[in-house]
Design a protein around this motif. Structure first.
Motif, short mmCIF file in Angstrom:
data_model
loop_
_atom_site.label_atom_id
_atom_site.label_comp_id
_atom_site.label_asym_id
_atom_site.label_seq_id
_atom_site.Cartn_x
_atom_site.Cartn_y
_atom_site.Cartn_z
N TYR A 81 0.84 -1.22 0.00
CA TYR A 81 0.00 0.00 0.00
C TYR A 81 0.86 1.25 0.00
O TYR A 81 0.61 2.21 -0.75
N ILE A 82 1.91 1.26 0.82
CA ILE A 82 2.79 2.42 0.89
C ILE A 82 3.54 2.59 -0.44
O ILE A 82 3.67 3.71 -0.96
N THR A 83 4.01 1.50 -0.99
CA THR A 83 4.74 1.56 -2.26
C THR A 83 3.87 2.15 -3.37
O THR A 83 4.34 2.94 -4.20
N LYS A 84 2.61 1.81 -3.38
CA LYS A 84 1.71 2.24 -4.45
C LYS A 84 1.27 3.69 -4.30
O LYS A 84 1.21 4.43 -5.30
N TYR A 85 0.95 4.13 -3.08
CA TYR A 85 0.28 5.42 -2.91
C TYR A 85 1.14 6.51 -2.27
O TYR A 85 0.75 7.68 -2.30
N TYR A 86 2.27 6.17 -1.68
CA TYR A 86 3.00 7.18 -0.91
C TYR A 86 4.47 7.26 -1.34
O TYR A 86 5.37 7.28 -0.51
N ASP A 87 4.68 7.36 -2.64
CA ASP A 87 6.01 7.51 -3.21
C ASP A 87 6.39 9.00 -3.23
O ASP A 87 5.65 9.84 -3.76
N TRP A 88 7.54 9.34 -2.68
CA TRP A 88 7.94 10.74 -2.56
C TRP A 88 8.08 11.44 -3.91
O TRP A 88 7.74 12.61 -4.05
N ASN A 89 8.61 10.75 -4.91
CA ASN A 89 8.82 11.39 -6.22
C ASN A 89 7.50 11.87 -6.81
O ASN A 89 7.40 12.99 -7.33
N VAL A 90 6.49 11.02 -6.76
CA VAL A 90 5.18 11.39 -7.29
C VAL A 90 4.59 12.55 -6.50
O VAL A 90 4.05 13.52 -7.06
N ILE A 91 4.68 12.48 -5.18
CA ILE A 91 4.09 13.51 -4.32
C ILE A 91 4.74 14.87 -4.56
O ILE A 91 4.06 15.89 -4.70
N MET A 92 6.07 14.91 -4.67
CA MET A 92 6.75 16.19 -4.82
C MET A 92 6.50 16.81 -6.19
O MET A 92 6.47 18.03 -6.33
N GLU A 93 6.33 15.99 -7.22
CA GLU A 93 5.99 16.54 -8.53
C GLU A 93 4.62 17.22 -8.48
O GLU A 93 4.41 18.29 -9.05
N LYS A 94 3.67 16.62 -7.78
CA LYS A 94 2.36 17.25 -7.61
C LYS A 94 2.48 18.54 -6.81
O LYS A 94 1.85 19.55 -7.13
N PHE A 95 3.31 18.51 -5.79
CA PHE A 95 3.49 19.69 -4.94
C PHE A 95 4.03 20.86 -5.75
O PHE A 95 3.55 22.00 -5.66
N LYS A 96 5.04 20.58 -6.56
CA LYS A 96 5.64 21.64 -7.38
C LYS A 96 4.62 22.19 -8.37
O LYS A 96 4.61 23.41 -8.65
N ALA A 97 3.77 21.34 -8.91
CA ALA A 97 2.76 21.80 -9.86
C ALA A 97 1.81 22.80 -9.20
O ALA A 97 1.42 23.81 -9.81
N VAL A 98 1.44 22.54 -7.95
CA VAL A 98 0.55 23.46 -7.23
C VAL A 98 1.26 24.79 -6.99
O VAL A 98 0.68 25.87 -7.21
N ILE A 99 2.51 24.73 -6.56
CA ILE A 99 3.26 25.97 -6.29
C ILE A 99 3.42 26.80 -7.56
O ILE A 99 3.22 28.02 -7.56
N GLU A 100 3.75 26.15 -8.66
CA GLU A 100 3.93 26.87 -9.92
C GLU A 100 2.62 27.49 -10.39
O GLU A 100 2.59 28.60 -10.94
#
Length: 399
Positions: A371-390
């Motif tokens: 479950y953690i491997t599928k939904y809580y990967d840091w790379n995916v999360i930070m790309e989303k975060f940067k998109a919001v900031i931009e």
């Protein structure tokens, strides 16, 4: 390089609160892309907000931390004022004026931080406010609404129904929600916020060491099987209920099971031979301890994500959680890596199941990690975060 600010009521290596730890994890990762500053107070203890840090500015793991003094301690009559106002709200009597007093009494009351935000708003491309409940968000976000991101960390609780939030939740340029359950809750509670763009993302999980359960057992002299609780030990997390349930379990079922507690205690811990309180432990010891547990238990009814649950699952340790919390229950249902309860007998049944179904227990362990491997990967999360900031800082049209 863009300069961004994260705003949270406490920040530091000495702070172990949920939203505070989350803020630190996010800030340190965003520092790879942005010039990151954290605007916070000088307090460590959220029960008093006493100024503890001496320095106004310091750098922690590449992040500039600006600390502002708390003007006065949490009001001595806050609990009484809170109880009285919650009773009024339950009767449909709400007042923005009384809520303003509530926020100042609860704290951390730091006008200096708000003044800094007001004076330096043009120095930052975006302001990220983490958690909706406290003075810094309520007073600070309206000052920079046009470049603000709100991470509410919201869950169903009486405070979410304050009149103040009906105006606050329509001000940010974007939301970041930790779970889909939180998104649904906020949109339902504040329908006027619906046009504001949002992204749903949790948090990645870091294990900074190779977990060694045997080392933990030797160091703390714990040789029996144990459940583990990690976090603040207080009434707000329903710890007294956990203590009652565990002691009843021992009376009814016997055995050598222990309950190990990690975290600062702000409520009474029963004097019981099978309840072991370790206090605040080093980060590595925390992971050593979780890795050796039969399960991590979290009795709280009010959680917006729960990092400790995710950390346990990442170590292939199942969880037992309060099913009254929609977020925690959903972790169990999505992962099939944990069990939930809504009364004592369900708690007893969950614990017994782990011990008497070894094959199914091992599957729970496997499922939790997957479950953690599928939904809580840091790379995916930070790309989303940067998109919001931009998006908020003007480089992108939308999230």
């Amino acid at each position: 390089m863009k300069r961004i600010a994260l705003v949270n009521q406490r920040y530091g290596l000495e702070v172990n609160g949920g939203s505070e730890y989350y803020t630190r994890m996010i800030a340190e990762r965003l520092a790879n892309t942005y010039e990151v500053e954290v605007l916070t107070t000088k307090a460590v203890d959220y029960t008093t907000w006493k100024n503890w840090y001496a320095r106004d500015v310091e750098t922690i793991h590449g992040v500039t931390v600006r600390r502002f003094p708390v003007e006065h301690l949490r009001a001595r009559d806050f609990n009484a004022y809170n109880a009285a106002y919650l009773q009024e709200t339950a009767q449909g009597k709400r007042s923005v004026v009384k809520e303003r007093v509530w926020f100042e009494k609860q704290g951390p009351y730091s006008p200096a931080c708000i003044q800094y935000i007001r004076r330096h708003k043009d120095d930052y491309a975006a302001f990220i406010f983490v958690t909706y409940l406290y003075y810094l968000t309520v007073a600070g976000l309206p000052e920079v609404a046009e470049k603000s991101i709100l991470i509410p960390t919201a869950h169903e609780e009486p405070y979410l129904h304050f009149l103040t939030y009906e105006k606050l939740f329509i001000k940010p340029r974007a939301f970041i929600f930790l779970t889909d359950e939180e998104r649904k809750l906020v949109r339902r509670q504040f329908p006027k916020s619906e046009p504001i763009p949002c992204a749903v993302m949790g948090t990645g999980v870091d294990i900074p060491c190779i977990p060694d359960a045997d080392r933990f057992r030797r160091q703390y002299k714990i040789n029996d099987p144990y459940l583990i609780y990690v976090g603040r030990i207080d009434e707000g997390k329903d710890c007294p209920m956990l203590f009652r349930y565990f002691m009843e379990y021992k009376k009814r079922c016997g055995g050598n099971l222990k309950l190990v507690l990690m975290g600062k205690a702000v409520c009474r811990i029963p004097n019981h031979p099978d309840i072991i309180s370790l206090g605040f432990v080093p980060e590595e010891d925390k992971f050593h301890g979780i890795s050796g547990a039969k399960a991590l238990v979290l009795p709280s009814k009010f959680e917006s994500l729960s990092i400790s649950v995710l950390e346990a699952m990442s170590l292939s340790v199942p969880v037992i959680v309060n099913g009254a919390c929609a977020v925690l229950k959903e972790h169990c249902l999505k992962s099939n890596g944990g069990l939930y309860y809504q009364n004592y007998f369900e708690f007893e049944g969950a614990v017994q199941y782990l011990f008497h179904h070894p094959v199914e227990y091992m599957q729970l362990c496997t499922n939790a990690r997957a479950y953690i491997t599928k939904y809580y990967d840091w790379n995916v999360i930070m790309e989303k975060f940067k998109a919001v900031i931009e998006s908020v800082s003007g480089n992108e049209k939308g999230i």
